[in-house]
Structures are given as structure tokens and as C-alpha cells.
Design a protein around this motif. Structure first.
Motif, PDB file in Angstrom:
ATOM      1  N   TYR C 113       0.867  -1.169   0.040  1.00  0.00           N
ATOM      2  CA  TYR C 113       0.107   0.210   0.063  1.00  0.00           C
ATOM      3  C   TYR C 113       0.942   1.225   0.036  1.00  0.00           C
ATOM      4  CZ  TYR C 113      -3.802   3.176   1.242  1.00  0.00           C
ATOM      5  OH  TYR C 113      -4.742   4.246   1.147  1.00  0.00           O
ATOM      6  N   PHE C 114       1.669   1.265   0.962  1.00  0.00           N
ATOM      7  CA  PHE C 114       2.926   2.278   0.904  1.00  0.00           C
ATOM      8  C   PHE C 114       3.400   2.665  -0.432  1.00  0.00           C
ATOM      9  CE2 PHE C 114       7.074   4.137   1.896  1.00  0.00           C
ATOM     10  CZ  PHE C 114       6.621   5.286   2.586  1.00  0.00           C
ATOM     11  N   ILE C 115       4.180   1.609  -1.032  1.00  0.00           N
ATOM     12  CA  ILE C 115       4.773   1.843  -2.343  1.00  0.00           C
ATOM     13  C   ILE C 115       3.727   2.198  -3.520  1.00  0.00           C
ATOM     14  CG2 ILE C 115       5.775   0.559  -4.087  1.00  0.00           C
ATOM     15  CD1 ILE C 115       7.081  -1.373  -2.133  1.00  0.00           C
ATOM     16  N   ALA C 116       2.595   1.846  -3.253  1.00  0.00           N
ATOM     17  CA  ALA C 116       1.570   2.127  -4.598  1.00  0.00           C
ATOM     18  C   ALA C 116       0.918   3.615  -4.110  1.00  0.00           C
ATOM     19  CB  ALA C 116       0.018   1.143  -4.511  1.00  0.00           C
ATOM     20  N   THR C 117       1.212   4.136  -2.956  1.00  0.00           N
ATOM     21  CA  THR C 117       0.783   5.439  -2.788  1.00  0.00           C
ATOM     22  C   THR C 117       1.938   6.424  -2.892  1.00  0.00           C
ATOM     23  OG1 THR C 117       0.978   5.079  -0.461  1.00  0.00           O
ATOM     24  CG2 THR C 117      -1.139   5.088  -1.212  1.00  0.00           C
ATOM     25  N   ARG C 118       3.193   6.046  -3.398  1.00  0.00           N
ATOM     26  CA  ARG C 118       4.465   6.752  -3.523  1.00  0.00           C
ATOM     27  C   ARG C 118       3.905   7.776  -4.920  1.00  0.00           C
ATOM     28  NH1 ARG C 118       5.214   8.518   0.502  1.00  0.00           N
ATOM     29  NH2 ARG C 118       3.338   7.072   1.009  1.00  0.00           N
ATOM     30  N   PRO C 119       4.725   8.760  -5.009  1.00  0.00           N
ATOM     31  CA  PRO C 119       4.676   9.499  -6.266  1.00  0.00           C
ATOM     32  C   PRO C 119       5.151   8.418  -7.505  1.00  0.00           C
ATOM     33  CG  PRO C 119       5.840  10.713  -4.917  1.00  0.00           C
ATOM     34  CD  PRO C 119       5.740   9.431  -4.100  1.00  0.00           C
ATOM     35  N   GLU C 120       4.811   8.750  -8.818  1.00  0.00           N
ATOM     36  CA  GLU C 120       4.833   7.838  -9.806  1.00  0.00           C
ATOM     37  C   GLU C 120       6.319   7.624  -9.988  1.00  0.00           C
ATOM     38  OE1 GLU C 120       1.753   8.463 -12.531  1.00  0.00           O
ATOM     39  OE2 GLU C 120       2.761   6.932 -13.900  1.00  0.00           O
ATOM     40  N   ARG C 121       7.215   8.618  -9.985  1.00  0.00           N
ATOM     41  CA  ARG C 121       8.336   8.714 -10.284  1.00  0.00           C
ATOM     42  C   ARG C 121       9.123   7.735  -9.322  1.00  0.00           C
ATOM     43  NH1 ARG C 121      11.715  12.136  -8.814  1.00  0.00           N
ATOM     44  NH2 ARG C 121      10.003  13.052  -7.435  1.00  0.00           N
ATOM     45  N   THR C 122       9.033   7.630  -8.232  1.00  0.00           N
ATOM     46  CA  THR C 122       9.718   6.779  -7.280  1.00  0.00           C
ATOM     47  C   THR C 122       9.211   5.501  -7.161  1.00  0.00           C
ATOM     48  OG1 THR C 122       8.675   7.499  -5.279  1.00  0.00           O
ATOM     49  CG2 THR C 122      10.740   8.478  -5.885  1.00  0.00           C
ATOM     50  N   ARG C 123       8.042   5.006  -7.483  1.00  0.00           N
ATOM     51  CA  ARG C 123       7.194   3.733  -7.337  1.00  0.00           C
ATOM     52  C   ARG C 123       8.113   2.700  -7.887  1.00  0.00           C
ATOM     53  NH1 ARG C 123       1.297   4.811  -9.312  1.00  0.00           N
ATOM     54  NH2 ARG C 123       1.387   6.548  -8.344  1.00  0.00           N
ATOM     55  N   ALA C 124       8.552   2.770  -9.143  1.00  0.00           N
ATOM     56  CA  ALA C 124       9.457   1.639  -9.732  1.00  0.00           C
ATOM     57  C   ALA C 124      10.496   1.372  -8.977  1.00  0.00           C
ATOM     58  CB  ALA C 124       9.752   2.030 -11.093  1.00  0.00           C
TER      59      ALA C 124
END
Lengths: 363, 268, 308
Positions: C113-124
Motif C-alpha cells: 500500500y505504501f509503495i503504491a501511494t508513492r509518487p509515480e516517479r519513485t514507485r518503480a
């Protein structure tokens, strides 16, 4: 061919079915040599399917397609001397602009050097010489569009197919490209088959237009024919703005039809094949062929009440109610304001029709 | 955005994420550190040294590890290459072959090695080689590896191919390329990041496999994981930690490579 | 999209339609021969008679399954009773795998959940961080875990030196060590599908819930969780299935008392004590359980897709 002008692409009774769904219902049409021909219609009307059948990406369920007299519907795309400008250009992203443009020539067996030379000429034609070494991703949308055009023209195809090539461009660029495309078509003398859903684009560019809907051809003619003498409801409604009036035909004599509006008004207009006395049909009148006055001034004139004036830049559009629940939209050019009066809402006005403005529609 | 108005974020989730990453990395970090321990005992830290790395290459067990490394890398290279070719071919049929009856079946078959538990696959492969009378050894390991590497190579290739619109091949064929030319000149270059990714993943998976290899290897033929396992069974030794750290570094380098390759988007 | 997109685009791309069967041939050949046929062969072997030094005698018998489920005494002539030894091992495996799955869910869900709510740039990058350990050799990871958890290992050293404990925690060779090992082995499988679900989740629904007076935790329970349920189920299956048949974690971390299916099966094919038909039968029982689970899962996913 019995015609004096040569036929470039001859589509004969072409049918396309996907399972139970019929995408194209028995289309026959002849596209002339050197012509800028447009297939016009809304989404899903079958125009792109027809184009892809000519290119060789869709097989023909029934019927035949001839290219300058040679039957081609069973040839794979790489054996058809036609080239396509794709909707999203489909430029090869891993190749430079020059490599893209010379690809077709190389595939036809030209030497690399010859292909490069020809590619250079093509890039000059579309004014992209200085971008030759770039990758497509480094170009703007308009530039990519030109590369796609150069690439398709480079092998000198007998017919160029264009699948909504301008739809991804913004309005200004699109207008500029419309003129340039038309210009290139005249310069190269290649037959263009152009697919679009934009009626204005079609009217601007084409020598002839085929209007399509629901897999059927609705009308074939030059832009003026299509606009001024639409054959049926679909064409009248799809091309430009129009007033569609419910009428019943009372009598037909000497090539003139007398029609009665729901409010009791009577109009006469040219009779049309397929519309007989007693028929309940529609009448199309283009709003710019009507004018308003406070006194009846034309032979065909209806009394009504002004409802609203809408300012739309070049024109003013006036909505007038006539008895019987019919609305009319009347378009007055803004430059004519001095001559033609703008009437306030609520005032009584006469809707006057230019001679020949009303057109009877088949169904 | 303040915590009060942000309906998205939950307090504690960030902490748990760091806990998660800590658990994932702590054992690896600890082993890496201890691989540089000067002491022959794994319990006492006696200062920094590269002696166990030297031991891997020149120590008493170096011959065994060298042979195992040669087996591991040659098998991984061959298996990953063949699996990638087979997977590319299958992906072309499934992504560019239209809709056909055996399509779903083929997809199921390709993902079968992922669904069947590894130990079951190991038993089945062993029994099969036994039944057809293959002598267990290098070849049996290789054949088994090719098979279970296919889905790992396949997935990134398929994903990549699905992202490439078919108008590219159509444009090529419209410009007089045959289907084969369109594949070689246009589709293949565009798929390359997926293919490289698939190859690297297959390579790692082959290099890492223990269970299946352990079953189908013959006596005397070892790969790095089986050699390490045999060694660990007799007690953890520092030279194992040095080997582990080297393999760890290799895996990380390859996955990182694969990550960046798959991120290069040559269709834009 | 205009024109033929609705018609021409509806069919799957079929540029290489004419070659598709040739293109599929190599994968069929390898997978049928090396995966599918062997599994069928395994089924046959489970009904054969064992040979004492490993291998089989081609005489059909139900002995393997009989040995698995029934106890007929030392000489095989007592009236059959239920044989609990192997059922217990299976039951323990299910239990261990289940606990490892729950542990993975507790840590994995918030992480995803935490990862999926990060800004798109840093998610990967976050996803990448979670997946790296998966690509590290499982054997090395398990050995590392064992090294860390040992009685005289770095973790105990650290805890004793801080004064938190006086005697080392004895974790290795317990059920907990196995659960931790399994959890560690398959955690990324929990995170990734949940992450994929949460990423598709429309957060305007959370805002709508908050707007309608739901607290954050109510929103999580009543709105978010139902929406990402397919991802949660997928994650649980992906952790549970390999945990069930795991060999390395129970073997290296669990010791003899904490025997699981994987070790039971392995034992049958190694050394002289082996009983191939029995090993094949145990593998068949495991495979059947997994396939049933996967079928339930597939039905669940289909249902979830049918009613979005």
C-alpha cells in the motif's frame, strides 16, 4: 474502362464480415487516377476497414479490388504498390528519419546509396532535411507527420492511403497540413485516398467524397454536391448544419414537389427520385440559405417568432419558431449586419428561403 | 499535504515498509559483512580481511567450487539462451497469432512450471529421466533447466510485445517488407529490451536453482548451489559466505541490468 | 479513436497467424516432454512397486497410498488404522505455510500500500527494492537467515550486548525459524500483486468515504480492502503454494523435529532408504492440494472480474 479518366482503384461488391458482424456491406466504387478521394464517416462506419482492405491488412470477405486493372485482393501488403500514412504514423522508433524514409526503397531492392538519395529528396519535399539524422521521438507531432508522409511517398506508390493522418495534430497545424497535403498531391500526381471523420477537412481537401455510415456508402460526389444536394437524412445531418423539416408531399408536377409542413405552411422544391406524392419525408435547408426580414420578401417565406440570437464569431445564428412546433436556425454573416437586420427575441419575423435552398431527402 | 486531510496515507505503513525492507536485507548484509571476517570462526569478528575470497579460489575446496561454477555458468548460459529463443518464438505466436483454439492451452502449458511446486517438478523430472533411461548428469540438468526457464524468459518478452502496436509491422509490410523482414528489421529490434530482460531472468533462475538440480544431477556433477548446500550441511564456513557474497553481487548486478534494460522504452 | 478502431482493432494482432503453430512447436515440445509427461509419469510411478535401492518394479499396486494413509502394523497384517505420521507432516506443512502467509500479509500489505501511494516517479524504484532479494539465490538467502538467527549469531550477539536479553534466543530448529524462513523466501510474492491492485484503486473512493464520515480505518476495512481483495488473495496463494512444498527453509532452519512435505519427499529419492512410489504418491498428494487451491483461486479471480 469505358470512362475517359482512368480508374485507379476499383472496389467491386466488397463485403467485410467479422464473425456475425458485417463491417462493410457490398461497397462498389471507382477511385479515379490522380484524384484526391476521401472516405468520410463517423467512427465505426467502415471507412478505415475499406482503406485497410485496399492496403492489404484486412482480407476481403466477398468481392474484388482492382488496382489499375490488376486484381489485388489476394496479394499480401508487401506486394501491393500502395503505401499508407498511418493514423499514429507508426514511424519505426529505432531508426532515424532517413532510415525510416529509405526503408521501403531498400525493401524493394534499391541499393542503400540510391535509397538514401531518394530519401533526401523526399525530406526536401516535406522540408525536413535538417532533421534527417534524428530519431522520431526527437520530432514534434507535425514533423513526425511529415516523415510518415515522406516515408510513404518515397517508393512512388501508385496510390497513397491516408488513415486520419491529421487527427493527432492541433487545429492550427491541421489546417496548414491540409493545404500542404493537397499541394503535395497535385505536385506528385499520385492518387490519394484519405480517411477522415472530419467533414470540414473532407470538404476542404477532396476532389470527391464518399460518405459512409454503418458499413454502407450513403453518397458519392464532389464536395459541392455532397453539401448542397445531400441525398438522404444521414448525409444532410452529418455534413454541416442544416434545418431538417418534417413534411408530407402533397403533389408532384413538372419536376416540382409541393410539401406541407406540420404547421400548415406549404413549400415547393425540386422533386427527387424515390419520393412520391403522399410520402412523409424530410426537407433539408442550410441555415445560411435563409434570411430574416420583418416582411415576406421571397417566394418561399414563413412567418415565425424570434427566440434567440447566438453570436458565433463569423456569424450570428438566429432561432425562429414557426407554428406547428418547427424551429428554424437562420445564419447571418456578421459582415452582412448592415444589410440584414438582427431581430430581437420575441419579435415576429419572416424566414425567407433562397430559390433552390430546400432539398427533399430520401428517408 | 497534512496527515489530517490526507485520506490516502496510513500512519505506521511507512514504518512497516522499512521493517519489511530491513527483514529482506538484514541477512544479506550480515553475511556480506562476515564474508570479510579475518577469523576462521564464523562467530567471532577479528577484523577485515579478504582471506576467504582467496580461499575460494586457492583453498582446499577450490577445485570443487571451480568445477561447480563452470557447470553452473555453462548450464545457465545455454539454458537461458535456448529458453529465450523458445520463449520469443512462443510469444510471437501468442501475441501476434490472432485468436486460436490452442492459445489459452499454450499459455497454460508455458506457465505450468510456475504453478507446479518445485519439489513436485523435481520428482517428476527425476522419474522421467529414470523411466526413459537417461543417465543423470550434466545433460539432464541442462534439459530440466531449459524447461523451467521458459516461463521466466517468456513473461517479460510477452509483456514487451504486447506494448508494441502491430501497426509497426503493418507499416513495414506496407513498405514492401515480407513478414520475415518485418520481424527481423522492425519487431525484433523493438522487442530487444524484453528479450534481454527475459534472458537475464532465465539466467539467474537457472543459476539459482537448487531443488530440481539436486534431484536430476548425477553423482559427482555439482552446480554452485548443490556444492554450497553440501558444504553447509557440514557446518557454515566462512568461505561459503565469500561465495555467497559473490553470487549475491552477481544476482544484484544482473537484476539491476534487467531493470534498466526493461525501462528503456525504444518505442517512444 | 475513429474509423475502424472499433472493428479492425477488436481482433487480436495476427501478423504471424500463418506461422503460429510452428512458432509454438518448440515450447510445446520442451514443456510437454520435460514437464507435462513427467508429471503423468509421476502419477504412474505412485502406483508401482518400490525397489529397495531406489527406482521401481513395474507391478501395479496401491501400496504407496496405503502406506501414506493406513497403518497395518509392523508385519502388515494388523487391521488397518489411520496412519498419522504423514498426515501430521502434511498438516504441519499447511500450518507452517499458513502462518508464513499471515506473517507475509501483515508486513506485505502495508508495504504494498505504501509503495503504491508513492509518487509515480519513485514507485518503480520501491518495487525494485522489494524484488531484488527474490532474485538472490534462495539457498544463499536461507543460509544467511540461518547465520543471522543462530544461537551465537549476530542477532543474539547484538541483543545480548544491548542488554535486552541475557541468554541467546533459541530460534533455529524451531517452527518460528521455519516460518521466518518461508516468510523471507516468498515475501515479494505477497507485495507485488497487492501493489498492482492498490495501484489501480481509485483513491477518490477513499475521499468519498471520508466525505461520508468514515474514519480512515473504516475506509481501509470497508472500501479499500474489498477493492483490492483479488490482489490480496493472489498474494496469499503465491506465498502459500511454494511455502507448502518448500524444502530449503524447513531443511536448513527447522531441523529434524520440524519436518515438512518437501523434506519427506526428498528423503524418498536420496540415499538407500528411498521409496520412489511413496515419494511419487506424496508428491501427487501435494500437487493435488495445490491444483485444488489454484482452481479455487482462478474461480475467485474470474468472479472478481465478472463483478467489478
Amino acid at each position: 474502362m469505358s470512362d475517359e479518366t482512368q480508374i485507379a482503384v476499383d472496389v467491386r461488391d466488397a463485403v467485410k464480415r467479422y464473425g456475425d458482424f458485417t463491417a462493410l456491406q457490398r461497397i462498389s466504387l471507382g477511385i479515379r487516377d490522380n484524384e484526391f478521394f476521401t472516405l468520410l464517416g463517423p467512427s465505426g462506419c467502415g471507412k478505415t476497414t475499406l482503406l485497410r482492405m485496399i492496403a492489404g491488412f484486412e482480407d476481403v470477405t466477398e468481392g474484388a479490388i482492382f488496382l489499375y486493372g490488376e486484381e489485388i485482393e489476394d496479394l499480401p501488403p508487401h506486394q501491393r504498390p500502395v503505401n499508407t500514412v498511418f493514423q499514429n504514423y507508426a514511424l519505426f522508433p529505432h531508426m532515424t528519419v532517413t532510415e525510416n524514409v529509405s526503408f521501403g526503397l531498400e525493401m524493394r531492392g534499391a541499393s542503400k546509396a540510391d535509397a538514401r538519395t531518394r530519401a533526401g529528396e523526399m525530406l526536401e519535399l516535406v522540408q525536413l532535411t535538417q532533421f534527417a539524422a534524428r530519431k522520431p521521438s526527437q520530432l514534434s507531432g507535425g514533423q513526425q507527420q511529415r516523415v510518415a508522409l515522406a516515408r510513404a511517398l518515397a517508393p512512388s506508390p501508385k496510390v497513397l492511403l491516408l488513415d486520419e493522418p491529421l487527427s493527432a495534430l492541433d487545429l492550427k497545424l491541421r489546417k496548414a497540413m491540409q493545404i500542404e497535403l493537397k499541394h503535395i498531391q497535385r505536385e506528385t500526381g499520385i492518387t490519394f485516398i484519405f480517411v477522415t471523420h472530419d467533414q470540414e477537412e473532407a470538404l476542404t481537401m477532396s476532389d470527391r467524397i464518399a460518405v459512409m455510415s454503418a458499413g454502407e456508402m450513403q453518397q458519392l460526389g464532389d464536395p459541392r454536391d455532397i453539401y448542397e444536394t445531400p441525398r438522404n437524412m444521414f448525409v444532410a445531418d452529418f455534413i454541416g448544419d442544416t434545418n431538417l423539416l418534417d413534411v408530407s408531399v402533397e403533389a408532384i408536377s413538372d419536376g416540382r414537389a409541393t410539401c406541407k409542413l406540420s404547421g400548415g405552411h406549404r413549400l415547393t422544391c425540386d422533386a427527387v427520385d424515390g419520393v412520391n406524392a403522399g410520402a412523409k419525408v424530410h426537407l433539408s435547408v442550410r441555415p445560411e440559405r435563409l434570411f430574416l426580414s420583418d416582411q415576406p420578401t421571397a417566394a418561399e417565406s414563413l412567418q415565425g417568432t424570434v427566440v434567440e440570437n447566438i453570436f458565433i464569431g463569423t456569424d450570428i445564428s438566429t432561432i425562429v419558431d414557426v407554428p406547428g412546433g418547427q424551429h428554424f436556425t437562420v445564419r447571418t454573416s456578421n459582415s452582412d449586419r448592415g444589410n440584414k437586420r438582427i431581430l430581437d427575441p420575441g419579435t415576429t419575423a419572416y424566414v425567407n428561403m433562397e430559390p433552390g435552398a430546400a432539398r427533399l431527402l430520401v428517408d | 499535504m497534512s496527515a489530517k486531510t490526507d485520506v490516502k496515507n496510513y500512519t505506521g505503513f511507512r514504518t512497516l515498509t522499512f521493517v519489511c525492507l530491513f527483514i529482506l536485507y538484514a541477512p544479506l548484509v550480515v553475511v556480506t559483512i562476515y564474508s570479510f571476517n579475518a577469523s576462521p570462526s564464523i562467530t567471532v569478528w577479528e577484523g577485515f580481511s579478504l582471506r576467504w575470497y582467496g580461499d575460494v579460489f586457492t583453498g582446499p575446496e577450490s577445485g570443487k567450487f571451480k568445477a561447480a561454477a563452470i557447470n553452473s555458468f555453462s548450464i545457465a548460459l545455454i539454458a537461458a539462451t535456448l529458453a529465450t529463443i523458445i520463449a520469443t518464438s512462443a510469444a510471437t505466436a501468442i501475441v501476434r497469432g490472432g485468436i486460436f483454439k490452442t492459445r489459452t492451452l499454450s499459455l497454460g502449458l508455458i506457465s505450468l512450471p510456475l504453478m507446479v511446486p518445485e519439489i513436485v517438478l523435481a520428482v517428476a523430472t527425476l522419474i522421467f529421466f529414470n523411466a526413459v533411461g537417461f543417465t543423470r548428469g550434466y545433460m539432464t540438468i541442462l534439459v530440466a533447466h531449459i524447461a523451467f526457464c521458459i516461463p521466466f524468459a517468456y513473461l517479460p518478452i510477452q509483456a514487451r510485445m504486447q506494448g508494441i502496436e502491430d501497426t509497426y509491422e503493418q507499416a513495414a509490410m506496407d513498405l514492401y517488407a515480407t513478414k520475415a523482414q518485418a520481424f527481423r528489421r522492425v519487431l525484433l529490434p523493438l522487442m530487444m529490451p524484453g528479450i534481454i530482460s527475459g534472458f537475464l531472468l532465465a539466467f539467474i533462475v537457472s543459476l539459482d536453482d537448487f531443488i530440481i538440480t539436486n534431484f536430476v544431477k548425477g553423482a559427482g556433477v555439482e552446480t554452485l548451489p548443490t556444492a554450497i548446500f553440501g558444504s553447509v550441511k557440514q557446518g557454515l564456513k566462512p568461505n561459503i559466505m565469500a561465495i555467497s557474497t559473490m553470487l549475491l553481487a552477481l544476482s544484484i548486478v544482473m537484476v539491476t541490468l534487467s531493470y534498466f534494460v526493461s525501462k528503456t522504452d525504444n518505442t517512444k | 479513436m475513429a474509423g475502424g478502431a472499433a472493428t479492425g482493432g477488436s481482433a487480436a494482432a495476427d501478423t504471424y497467424k500463418s506461422a503460429r503453430h510452428w512458432l509454438l512447436l518448440p515450447s510445446w515440445l520442451v514443456l510437454v516432454l520435460v514437464v507435462l509427461a513427467p508429471v503423468c509419469m509421476m502419477l504412474i510411478y505412485s502406483f508401482l512397486t518400490k525397489e529397495f535401492r531406489g527406482g521401481v518394479i513395474w507391478e501395479p499396486t496401491l501400496a504407496a497410498y496405503d502406506q501414506f494413509f493406513f497403518d497395518r502394523g509392523l508385519f502388515g497384517d494388523d487391521p488397518p488404522k489411520i496412519e498419522w505420521t504423514y498426515i501430521t507432516i502434511f498438516w504441519r506443512s499447511i500450518w507452517q505455510a499458513g502462518l508464513a502467509t499471515i506473517l507475509s500479509l501483515i508486513i506485505g500489505f502495508p508495504t504494498a500500500y505504501f509503495i503504491a501511494t508513492r509518487p509515480e516517479r519513485t514507485r518503480a524504484l520501491w518495487v525494485f527494492l522489494v524484488t531484488i532479494p527474490y532474485w538472490v539465490n534462495l539457498l544463499i538467502r536461507t543460509v544467511s537467515m540461518k547465520f543471522l538467527l543462530r544461537d551465537q549469531g549476530p542477532m543474539n550477539d547484538f541483543l545480548i550486548s544491548t542488554g535486552l536479553i541475557d541468554d541467546p534466543l533459541r530460534i533455529v530448529n524451531t517452527n518460528l525459524a521455519v516460518q521466518l524462513g518461508l516468510f523471507y523466501s516468498y515475501l515479494p510474492f505477497m507485495v507485488l500483486p497487492i501493489y498492482a491492485s492498490v495501484e489501480r484503486y481509485n483513491f477518490a473512493m477513499s475521499e468519498a468515504a471520508a466525505d461520508l464520515y468514515a474514519t480512515k480505518w473504516t475506509t481501509l476495512r470497508r472500501i479499500v480492502l474489498p477493492a483490492v481483495k483479488p490482489g490480496v488473495i493472489a498474494g496469499c496463494i503465491l506465498v502459500f503454494v511454494p511455502s507448502l512444498g518448500a524444502f530449503l527453509a524447513p531443511d536448513l532452519l527447522g531441523g529434524a523435529k520440524n519436518f515438512m512435505i518437501g523434506s519427506l519427499i526428498e528423503e524418498q529419492f536420496k540415499g538407500n532408504a528411498g521409496n520412489w512410489p511413496f515419494g511419487a504418491a506424496a508428491a501427487m498428494v501435494l500437487l493435488t492440494m495445490v491444483l485444488i487451491l489454484l482452481m479455487i483461486f482462478a474461480r475467485q479471480q474470474r468472479r472478481a472480474e465478472a463483478s467489478p
